[in-house]
Design an enzyme around this catalytic site. Structure first.
Site, PDB file in Angstrom:
ATOM      1  N   THR A 160       6.630   3.602  -6.554  1.00  0.00           N
ATOM      2  CA  THR A 160       5.666   2.652  -6.003  1.00  0.00           C
ATOM      3  C   THR A 160       6.359   1.771  -4.984  1.00  0.00           C
ATOM      4  O   THR A 160       7.433   1.224  -5.263  1.00  0.00           O
ATOM      5  CB  THR A 160       4.991   1.762  -7.073  1.00  0.00           C
ATOM      6  OG1 THR A 160       4.288   0.704  -6.423  1.00  0.00           O
ATOM      7  CG2 THR A 160       5.994   1.175  -8.037  1.00  0.00           C
ATOM      8  N   ASP A 164       5.346  -0.981  -4.088  1.00  0.00           N
ATOM      9  CA  ASP A 164       5.178  -2.375  -4.500  1.00  0.00           C
ATOM     10  C   ASP A 164       6.350  -2.865  -5.352  1.00  0.00           C
ATOM     11  O   ASP A 164       6.518  -4.073  -5.526  1.00  0.00           O
ATOM     12  CB  ASP A 164       3.890  -2.555  -5.303  1.00  0.00           C
ATOM     13  CG  ASP A 164       2.645  -2.236  -4.502  1.00  0.00           C
ATOM     14  OD1 ASP A 164       2.760  -2.079  -3.275  1.00  0.00           O
ATOM     15  OD2 ASP A 164       1.565  -2.125  -5.105  1.00  0.00           O
ATOM     16  N   MET A 175       1.243  -3.609   2.353  1.00  0.00           N
ATOM     17  CA  MET A 175       0.723  -3.195   1.056  1.00  0.00           C
ATOM     18  C   MET A 175       1.336  -4.029  -0.061  1.00  0.00           C
ATOM     19  O   MET A 175       2.462  -4.505   0.047  1.00  0.00           O
ATOM     20  CB  MET A 175       0.987  -1.708   0.816  1.00  0.00           C
ATOM     21  CG  MET A 175       0.005  -0.794   1.546  1.00  0.00           C
ATOM     22  SD  MET A 175       0.200   0.938   1.074  1.00  0.00           S
ATOM     23  CE  MET A 175      -1.274   1.625   1.847  1.00  0.00           C
ATOM     24  N   ARG A 226      -0.735  -4.741  -3.928  1.00  0.00           N
ATOM     25  CA  ARG A 226      -1.980  -5.125  -4.593  1.00  0.00           C
ATOM     26  C   ARG A 226      -1.797  -6.368  -5.464  1.00  0.00           C
ATOM     27  O   ARG A 226      -2.539  -7.335  -5.357  1.00  0.00           O
ATOM     28  CB  ARG A 226      -2.477  -3.957  -5.444  1.00  0.00           C
ATOM     29  CG  ARG A 226      -3.683  -4.271  -6.306  1.00  0.00           C
ATOM     30  CD  ARG A 226      -4.089  -3.074  -7.114  1.00  0.00           C
ATOM     31  NE  ARG A 226      -4.502  -1.973  -6.260  1.00  0.00           N
ATOM     32  CZ  ARG A 226      -5.712  -1.859  -5.720  1.00  0.00           C
ATOM     33  NH1 ARG A 226      -6.624  -2.792  -5.961  1.00  0.00           N
ATOM     34  NH2 ARG A 226      -6.021  -0.839  -4.956  1.00  0.00           N
TER      35      ARG A 226
END
Length: 409
Positions: free
Chosen positions: A150, A152, A195, A197
């Site tokens: 990921t 993130d 990006m 979330r």
């Protein structure tokens, strides 16, 4: 444990590690157990449900090294949640009344798979855990060994997810050209949407990477080429409290002083406020099969640009998203080294019959190991109290205060 056939799948969104991880797993099996057969389900769990697969033949095994040079996934991704039967029926992946876990398990049984390697984020690996639990309850021995993907970098309790370092570097490279637009109009507002979330790690890391680049280049202020105009004026991440009015005053002063403002924005910042505004207006908030808000449908960058444009007197506004540029890149050297170390351990765990997600366990002295699936979760917040982040925020003159609620929606 006897391993005759292994299966690979990549799932969820792209990250700059998928191709490299697939290649590294194939290469490692070639090195220590060339007799093991390898297959790959196309498009992740979608291919597992439909039985769509690639057999990694002799030529494929020989060329596995080529995958290190590419981004994306050679075997394809999708967003499929095996416990969301309603969504899978609607998509035609299972029939009404079928248990998706049973459909997937039977496919693995028919294919004679002993080890399943899942390469994905928390959703991918928790789905793998659901599948592994179902198989165990039904007396089918399968070892599931996951790899954390990921951009993130928000998987609990894993210190560093595969592909995140590369994504930050790529986002910084993207910003170099986007911020170059700051002289295309007087009083220019540029919002670089990154990006992220629930977690601001990627935005913060990309900001730091970009500002390191600013320190390496030569400037010519008398020619209008100044570091101040190219620098970042604000960084917004979900873990921070954002006072729009106070920030508008600060950013207007920057606009008045140098004629432009540059913002790095995590796509998850301010989402609670945007959703509340949409729902109050009677608008539908779209969500994916995992229940996550479809961020591309609510456009956080545009929302923030709208909030600031009039307040700071911007004559022109530009909002650009680096996400797809960043996530489909080939892994950089730093990530490749991390990928290789994790893939080597993943193959070792496969032969030892040890399931889990490979990663450096932050709750166990950062030891690299197979972390049990029940401990894996998403949404790990970025720690805004880290010294390097606080120093960067101080340098750009932005107040730093934690959000009243943890990031997530």
């Amino acid at each position: 444990m006897t391993v005759r056939r292994v299966a690979l799948l990549t799932a969820g969104g792209f990250a700059p590690c998928l191709s490299s991880a697939v290649g590294s797993l194939i290469e490692r099996y070639n090195e220590i157990a060339p007799e093991v057969e390898i297959i790959a389900y196309e498009y992740g769990y979608h291919g597992l449900l439909t039985g769509t697969k690639i057999v990694i033949d002799e030529e494929g095994r020989k060329n596995a090294r080529v995958l290190q040079e590419f981004g994306g996934s050679p075997i394809g991704n999708s967003r499929v949640k095996l416990t969301n039967a309603k969504n899978l029926v609607e998509r035609g992946l299972v029939k009404e009344g079928e248990n998706p876990l049973e459909v997937a398990a039977e496919q693995l049984r028919r294919d004679g798979v002993d080890v399943l390697h899942t390469i994905g984020g928390d959703d991918t690996n928790t789905t793998a855990a659901d599948l592994a639990a179902y198989l165990a309850e039904n007396d089918y021995k399968l070892t599931v060994v996951g790899l954390p993907k990921t951009i993130d970098n928000d998987v609990v309790p894993i210190r560093q997810s595969l592909g995140a370092w590369t994504a930050a570097e790529e986002a910084a490279d993207y910003a170099k050209n986007i911020i170059g637009e700051h002289r295309s109009n007087p009083r220019m507002l540029i919002v670089h949407e990154v990006m992220g979330r629930n977690c601001g790690w990627l935005t913060a890391a990309a900001s730091a990477e970009y500002r390191r680049w600013l320190d390496t280049v030569e400037w010519a202020p008398s020619l209008g080429l100044s570091r101040e105009r190219w620098d970042i004026d604000a960084v917004f991440v979900p873990e921070m409290k954002i006072d729009l009015e106070e920030e508008a005053v600060r950013l207007k002063a920057a606009m008045d002083a140098k004629g432009n403002v540059n913002i790095f924005l995590s796509e998850g910042a301010g989402v609670r406020e945007i959703i509340a505004e949409m729902e109050a207006a009677g608008e539908e908030v779209q969500r994916d099969p995992f229940g996550h808000v479809k961020l591309d449908t609510i456009n956080p960058g545009q929302w923030f640009a709208k909030q600031f444009a009039a307040r700071i007197g911007a004559e022109k506004v530009m909002v650009q998203k680096s996400g797809y540029f960043s996530r489909s890149a080939a892994a950089n050297v730093r990530d490749r080294l991390l990928i290789k170390s994790m893939c080597d351990l993943a193959v070792q765990c496969a032969f030892e019959g040890v399931p889990g997600v490979i990663g450096h366990d932050e709750e166990d002295g950062d030891r690299l190991k197979a972390i049990p699936f029940p401990r894996i979760a998403g949404g790990k917040p970025f720690d805004i109290e880290q010294d390097w982040f606080k120093a960067m925020m101080a340098e750009i003159g932005q107040p730093l205060e934690a959000a009243d609620e943890p990031a997530g929606h």
